[in-house]
Scaffold this motif. Sequence first.
Motif, PDB file in Angstrom:
ATOM      1  N   TRP A 110       0.808  -1.228   0.000  1.00 36.80           N
ATOM      2  CA  TRP A 110       0.000   0.000   0.000  1.00 36.80           C
ATOM      3  C   TRP A 110       0.834   1.268   0.000  1.00 36.80           C
ATOM      4  N   ARG A 111       2.166   1.149  -0.220  1.00 30.44           N
ATOM      5  CA  ARG A 111       3.019   2.339  -0.253  1.00 30.44           C
ATOM      6  C   ARG A 111       3.882   2.396  -1.500  1.00 30.44           C
ATOM      7  N   PHE A 112       4.650   1.322  -1.758  1.00 33.35           N
ATOM      8  CA  PHE A 112       5.560   1.364  -2.903  1.00 33.35           C
ATOM      9  C   PHE A 112       6.065  -0.023  -3.261  1.00 33.35           C
ATOM     10  N   ILE A 113       6.607  -0.105  -4.482  1.00 34.32           N
ATOM     11  CA  ILE A 113       7.431  -1.225  -4.926  1.00 34.32           C
ATOM     12  C   ILE A 113       8.669  -0.591  -5.556  1.00 34.32           C
ATOM     13  N   ILE A 114       9.837  -1.062  -5.169  1.00 35.66           N
ATOM     14  CA  ILE A 114      11.081  -0.571  -5.750  1.00 35.66           C
ATOM     15  C   ILE A 114      11.584  -1.632  -6.732  1.00 35.66           C
ATOM     16  N   GLU A 123      14.630  -2.525  -9.932  1.00 34.50           N
ATOM     17  CA  GLU A 123      15.978  -2.223 -10.402  1.00 34.50           C
ATOM     18  C   GLU A 123      16.111  -2.730 -11.833  1.00 34.50           C
ATOM     19  N   ASP A 124      16.775  -1.941 -12.681  1.00 31.48           N
ATOM     20  CA  ASP A 124      17.015  -2.397 -14.054  1.00 31.48           C
ATOM     21  C   ASP A 124      18.406  -3.027 -14.144  1.00 31.48           C
ATOM     22  N   SER A 125      18.779  -3.489 -15.316  1.00 30.47           N
ATOM     23  CA  SER A 125      20.060  -4.183 -15.493  1.00 30.47           C
ATOM     24  C   SER A 125      21.266  -3.271 -15.275  1.00 30.47           C
ATOM     25  N   SER A 126      21.062  -1.953 -15.304  1.00 27.42           N
ATOM     26  CA  SER A 126      22.148  -0.996 -15.060  1.00 27.42           C
ATOM     27  C   SER A 126      22.191  -0.514 -13.618  1.00 27.42           C
ATOM     28  N   LYS A 127      21.403  -1.166 -12.758  1.00 29.37           N
ATOM     29  CA  LYS A 127      21.343  -0.839 -11.330  1.00 29.37           C
ATOM     30  C   LYS A 127      20.631   0.478 -11.033  1.00 29.37           C
ATOM     31  N   ASN A 128      19.872   1.002 -12.018  1.00 33.51           N
ATOM     32  CA  ASN A 128      19.021   2.158 -11.755  1.00 33.51           C
ATOM     33  C   ASN A 128      17.812   1.685 -10.963  1.00 33.51           C
ATOM     34  N   TRP A 129      17.318   2.515 -10.077  1.00 37.25           N
ATOM     35  CA  TRP A 129      16.134   2.178  -9.286  1.00 37.25           C
ATOM     36  C   TRP A 129      14.932   2.978  -9.769  1.00 37.25           C
ATOM     37  N   TYR A 130      13.784   2.325  -9.688  1.00 39.90           N
ATOM     38  CA  TYR A 130      12.504   2.935 -10.037  1.00 39.90           C
ATOM     39  C   TYR A 130      11.540   2.644  -8.902  1.00 39.90           C
ATOM     40  N   GLY A 131      10.799   3.649  -8.506  1.00 40.96           N
ATOM     41  CA  GLY A 131       9.791   3.449  -7.469  1.00 40.96           C
ATOM     42  C   GLY A 131       8.406   3.550  -8.064  1.00 40.96           C
ATOM     43  N   ASP A 132       7.569   2.597  -7.721  1.00 43.96           N
ATOM     44  CA  ASP A 132       6.153   2.635  -8.093  1.00 43.96           C
ATOM     45  C   ASP A 132       5.412   3.006  -6.819  1.00 43.96           C
ATOM     46  N   PHE A 133       5.028   4.272  -6.713  1.00 37.25           N
ATOM     47  CA  PHE A 133       4.477   4.825  -5.485  1.00 37.25           C
ATOM     48  C   PHE A 133       2.965   4.986  -5.586  1.00 37.25           C
ATOM     49  N   ILE A 134       2.270   4.552  -4.536  1.00 38.19           N
ATOM     50  CA  ILE A 134       0.814   4.650  -4.466  1.00 38.19           C
ATOM     51  C   ILE A 134       0.434   6.070  -4.040  1.00 38.19           C
ATOM     52  N   MET A 165      10.504   5.548   3.151  1.00 40.86           N
ATOM     53  CA  MET A 165       9.111   5.616   3.613  1.00 40.86           C
ATOM     54  C   MET A 165       8.612   7.070   3.596  1.00 40.86           C
ATOM     55  N   GLN A 166       9.457   8.002   4.024  1.00 41.93           N
ATOM     56  CA  GLN A 166       9.085   9.417   4.007  1.00 41.93           C
ATOM     57  C   GLN A 166       8.889   9.909   2.583  1.00 41.93           C
ATOM     58  N   PHE A 167       9.758   9.470   1.673  1.00 44.66           N
ATOM     59  CA  PHE A 167       9.626   9.855   0.269  1.00 44.66           C
ATOM     60  C   PHE A 167       8.306   9.329  -0.297  1.00 44.66           C
ATOM     61  N   ALA A 168       7.973   8.084   0.033  1.00 43.81           N
ATOM     62  CA  ALA A 168       6.708   7.499  -0.431  1.00 43.81           C
ATOM     63  C   ALA A 168       5.526   8.322   0.068  1.00 43.81           C
ATOM     64  N   ASP A 169       5.600   8.784   1.305  1.00 48.88           N
ATOM     65  CA  ASP A 169       4.525   9.627   1.846  1.00 48.88           C
ATOM     66  C   ASP A 169       4.444  10.968   1.115  1.00 48.88           C
ATOM     67  N   LYS A 170       5.604  11.532   0.772  1.00 51.36           N
ATOM     68  CA  LYS A 170       5.606  12.798   0.021  1.00 51.36           C
ATOM     69  C   LYS A 170       4.911  12.622  -1.325  1.00 51.36           C
ATOM     70  N   VAL A 171       5.218  11.517  -2.011  1.00 53.53           N
ATOM     71  CA  VAL A 171       4.567  11.260  -3.302  1.00 53.53           C
ATOM     72  C   VAL A 171       3.076  11.056  -3.086  1.00 53.53           C
ATOM     73  N   ASN A 219       1.075  15.794  -7.236  1.00 55.86           N
ATOM     74  CA  ASN A 219       1.232  16.788  -8.306  1.00 55.86           C
ATOM     75  C   ASN A 219       2.671  17.296  -8.395  1.00 55.86           C
ATOM     76  N   GLN A 220       3.338  17.348  -7.263  1.00 52.74           N
ATOM     77  CA  GLN A 220       4.725  17.812  -7.210  1.00 52.74           C
ATOM     78  C   GLN A 220       5.658  16.840  -7.951  1.00 52.74           C
ATOM     79  N   PHE A 221       5.260  15.579  -8.078  1.00 53.48           N
ATOM     80  CA  PHE A 221       6.104  14.558  -8.693  1.00 53.48           C
ATOM     81  C   PHE A 221       5.634  14.164 -10.091  1.00 53.48           C
ATOM     82  N   ALA A 222       4.554  14.741 -10.566  1.00 53.80           N
ATOM     83  CA  ALA A 222       3.979  14.360 -11.861  1.00 53.80           C
ATOM     84  C   ALA A 222       4.976  14.505 -13.009  1.00 53.80           C
ATOM     85  N   SER A 223       5.844  15.498 -12.947  1.00 54.87           N
ATOM     86  CA  SER A 223       6.816  15.701 -14.036  1.00 54.87           C
ATOM     87  C   SER A 223       7.854  14.577 -14.094  1.00 54.87           C
TER      88      SER A 223
END
Length: 101
Positions: free
Chosen positions: A24-28, A30-41, A72-78, A83-87
Amino acid sequence: RIGKSLPAILKMKIELKEIDKENWRFIIYEDSSKNWYGDFIYSPQSFIDLSMLIKLSNEEIEKFKTNRGDLMQFADKVRFNHNQFASRALDRNNYAFKSKK
């Protein structure tokens, strides 16, 4: 021949592998280049839950690796200021998601 295969190349998806999850907060991912992506609710309205895929910066990754509380704090901010993260939101059609087993 080359022209016919070009659209197929352009449509290749980036594979993302799940490395962390908080229900109910996020899934993190990683791609093959070790970049991270967050899927935030987030909830644009009280009765709707959506998610936003964001590529995390190197600074964010290092911070979150050493302190999960910051993640966890970042997930709460999103969640509460989506709207602040839409870009930063990515088109999830460009990615193939692989969950943990």
